[in-house]
Scaffold this motif. Sequence first.
Motif, PDB file in Angstrom:
ATOM      1  N   ASN A  43       9.054 -12.001 -10.258  1.00 49.00           N
ATOM      2  CA  ASN A  43       8.328 -11.311  -9.185  1.00 49.00           C
ATOM      3  C   ASN A  43       6.920 -10.891  -9.619  1.00 49.00           C
ATOM      4  N   ARG A  65       4.808 -13.821  -9.171  1.00 51.27           N
ATOM      5  CA  ARG A  65       4.550 -14.157  -7.765  1.00 51.27           C
ATOM      6  C   ARG A  65       3.459 -13.281  -7.154  1.00 51.27           C
ATOM      7  N   LYS A  66       3.208 -12.107  -7.721  1.00 53.46           N
ATOM      8  CA  LYS A  66       2.290 -11.132  -7.130  1.00 53.46           C
ATOM      9  C   LYS A  66       1.211 -10.764  -8.139  1.00 53.46           C
ATOM     10  N   LEU A  76      -1.116  -7.500  -7.443  1.00 52.70           N
ATOM     11  CA  LEU A  76      -0.341  -6.269  -7.531  1.00 52.70           C
ATOM     12  C   LEU A  76       0.077  -5.990  -8.975  1.00 52.70           C
ATOM     13  N   ARG A 126      -2.354  -0.693   0.786  1.00 52.42           N
ATOM     14  CA  ARG A 126      -1.148  -1.508   0.868  1.00 52.42           C
ATOM     15  C   ARG A 126      -0.120  -0.843   1.792  1.00 52.42           C
ATOM     16  N   ARG A 127       0.055   0.444   1.633  1.00 57.15           N
ATOM     17  CA  ARG A 127       1.002   1.173   2.482  1.00 57.15           C
ATOM     18  C   ARG A 127       0.599   1.112   3.949  1.00 57.15           C
ATOM     19  N   ARG A 136       2.983  -4.883   6.309  1.00 58.44           N
ATOM     20  CA  ARG A 136       4.045  -4.470   7.243  1.00 58.44           C
ATOM     21  C   ARG A 136       5.336  -4.064   6.535  1.00 58.44           C
ATOM     22  N   GLU A 137       5.695  -4.821   5.465  1.00 54.94           N
ATOM     23  CA  GLU A 137       6.975  -4.520   4.817  1.00 54.94           C
ATOM     24  C   GLU A 137       6.919  -3.191   4.064  1.00 54.94           C
ATOM     25  N   VAL A 138       5.721  -2.767   3.667  1.00 52.57           N
ATOM     26  CA  VAL A 138       5.602  -1.480   2.979  1.00 52.57           C
ATOM     27  C   VAL A 138       5.504  -0.360   4.015  1.00 52.57           C
ATOM     28  N   PHE A 170       6.688  -0.226   6.948  1.00 49.31           N
ATOM     29  CA  PHE A 170       7.967   0.019   7.618  1.00 49.31           C
ATOM     30  C   PHE A 170       8.824   1.035   6.866  1.00 49.31           C
ATOM     31  N   VAL A 171       8.695   1.060   5.532  1.00 43.50           N
ATOM     32  CA  VAL A 171       9.549   1.967   4.752  1.00 43.50           C
ATOM     33  C   VAL A 171       8.743   3.138   4.179  1.00 43.50           C
ATOM     34  N   PHE A 209       7.182   6.852   4.384  1.00 45.01           N
ATOM     35  CA  PHE A 209       7.385   8.162   5.004  1.00 45.01           C
ATOM     36  C   PHE A 209       6.173   9.027   4.651  1.00 45.01           C
ATOM     37  N   ASP A 257       5.663   9.660   1.067  1.00 39.49           N
ATOM     38  CA  ASP A 257       5.040   8.653   0.203  1.00 39.49           C
ATOM     39  C   ASP A 257       3.540   8.897   0.054  1.00 39.49           C
TER      40      ASP A 257
END
Lengths: 447, 219
Positions: free
Chosen positions: B66, B69-70, B73, B131-132, B136-138, B140-141, B143, B146
Amino acid sequence: MAEPATKNPVEEQKVVDEGIDVGISRLTEDKIEKVINQVLKGETGARLKTYVSTCIHCGLCSEACHYYMSNDKDPKWSPVGKIKQTIWEMIRKKGRVSPEFIRRAVEIAHTECNQCRRCMQFCPFGIDIAYLIGMVRRICHKLGVTPRYIQDTVHSHSVTMNQMWVKGDEWPDTLQWQEEEARGEFPKLRIPLEKEGADIMYSVIAPEPKFQAQLIYQAAAIMEVAGVNWTMPADKGWDNSDMAMFTGDNEIMGRIKRTHFETASRLRVKRIVMGECGHAFRSVYDTGNRWLGWSQPPIPIVHAIDFYYELLKGNRIPIKEKFKEPVTLHDPCNVVRGGGLGEKLRYVAHALCETVIEMYPNREYNYCCCAGGGVINCGPPYKLKRVKGNRVKAEQLMDARTRGAKVIIAPCHNCHSGLKDIKDYYDLHMDIKFFGDIIYKIMEKPE
Amino acid sequence: MNDIYQFVSGPLAWVAFILFIGGSLYRVIAMIAEVKKKEPFIFTYMSLKYSLRSILHWITPFATYNWRRKPVLTVVTFAFHICLFVSPIFLLAHVTLWDESWNIRWWTLPDGSADIMTLIVMASCVFFLVRRLTQREVQFVTFVSDYIILGIVAAPFITGFLAYHQWFGYPILMILHVLAGEVMLVAIPFTRLSHMLFSPFTRAYMGSEFGVIRKSKDY
């Protein structure tokens, strides 16, 4: 790379699933609260707490998931997104969630996650997301809300100790029938029942005697040619499959596994060899044995891949000529990511086939088939979601096909069925085979 | 102003360090005690070899699938975490404080390097924030907590940077800097910043499971 074709998009209809609908109608918030807290307090501990308080909501698990990748990276399909919609909310609300929340949770846990554990390799902290989804299934099970089809298989396990309602006499009858059939080809072939002290007990999943009896024929033929001292039980304990593991019905999982191990122990065999099935391997090798308190399986477990590796390496299966059509290899999660058989799988493939074309990603990083983890067992109501949820697999297979692969080798029953649905839906025109199919086809048989 | 400074850098610093060290010990010991009580089987599978294999892969840039892949990041997160630890521990001004109070000293960073590291931490925080907000995937989770956690981490570096350069309001910035540092220390054991304490354990357990049982890679 060419895009795989898709059939006309069918509008997704509201799923009617009696197992869920009736279960939900019986729920009240009080009952839900009680059950969730009972599971969270009574059955979980530091693991769950630590996972939840360590996750920093980074989303790095997302691209591990075939559902997420296939649904246009919609975050509600990401592993952490599914955790957010289920167990985080249950913990945050201290169990006080609505029946409708439970309906969505059971759909997510049972039909939108295959427990393939790829996301665990992507999480920088090694958070066991499959375990968390498993806890959601456990809660839903205790609430009496489980998809009907898979619940039916668990009922079958409970009553008959096999997954497919195979009745007591049907089992030896099927074996005898396959033995008679095979004796046309191999005059001395036996399927030895109840042979105490044999080297190997061969166990299968119940769909084999139910509707794939030719697989038992093939296995018997391979045993015969390789001269293996083997046996099968005549009574309960022959089925190594386990849907209870996937519904969170741990008590029944324990009963099934105990029966399986006790049968092998009664027959005083040295090892259990199992057919080409992934989830059963997970149950016997990883999950069920531990639930019963054995840190390792009490009797050594050998998956078919490992067994064929051993036979081929020892030159015990004479090969007429290698399989000609170019093949590609699908690494099943439960035996490769979950059992480290990736290299042996390749050894067997190269020993049997002339041309092996890798698909990418492969080995422990392979994409899931989208059938395992109990998802295909939730039945027809969820088939469309399942095949659409694995477009990325179709793309991966299409890539292997454009590089010449004509046959997919998938040494796992769930993978087999899942990939068949995918190739049909996306018009991939590839054949799917077990290793057993290929060995049977190319090995030397008596004249 | 001086009284306030004396207070935050004196008694309050004591409180912060006691809560940080005591809280961290409490969280880790409580976790291990609970494993012993409810899930002792975990100890059966712990393997030093595979724990280290897993931890070392994940704390090495690009050593895992991973991370490879990034790449962006990966570079940011490693630069961020390294600077986050190294710059406050080896800052000359901080070591001087230890020296004055306890008569202990160690190697220090040149101020210019510490300044660059501070900038890296702040820039990384901006990266994580963007990024937050945009992925979208970040998102979505994400709060509110964070964002608060991100703010808690960024604050000591922003205030420290401004105080060091003495562009304006030095005394008040100094007080804010000390306070921000104390808030961060206390937050570590009691918020999701506790991944600093727990991640070696979760990593070790998963590494052991993958090494001992699954005989495959968790990286």
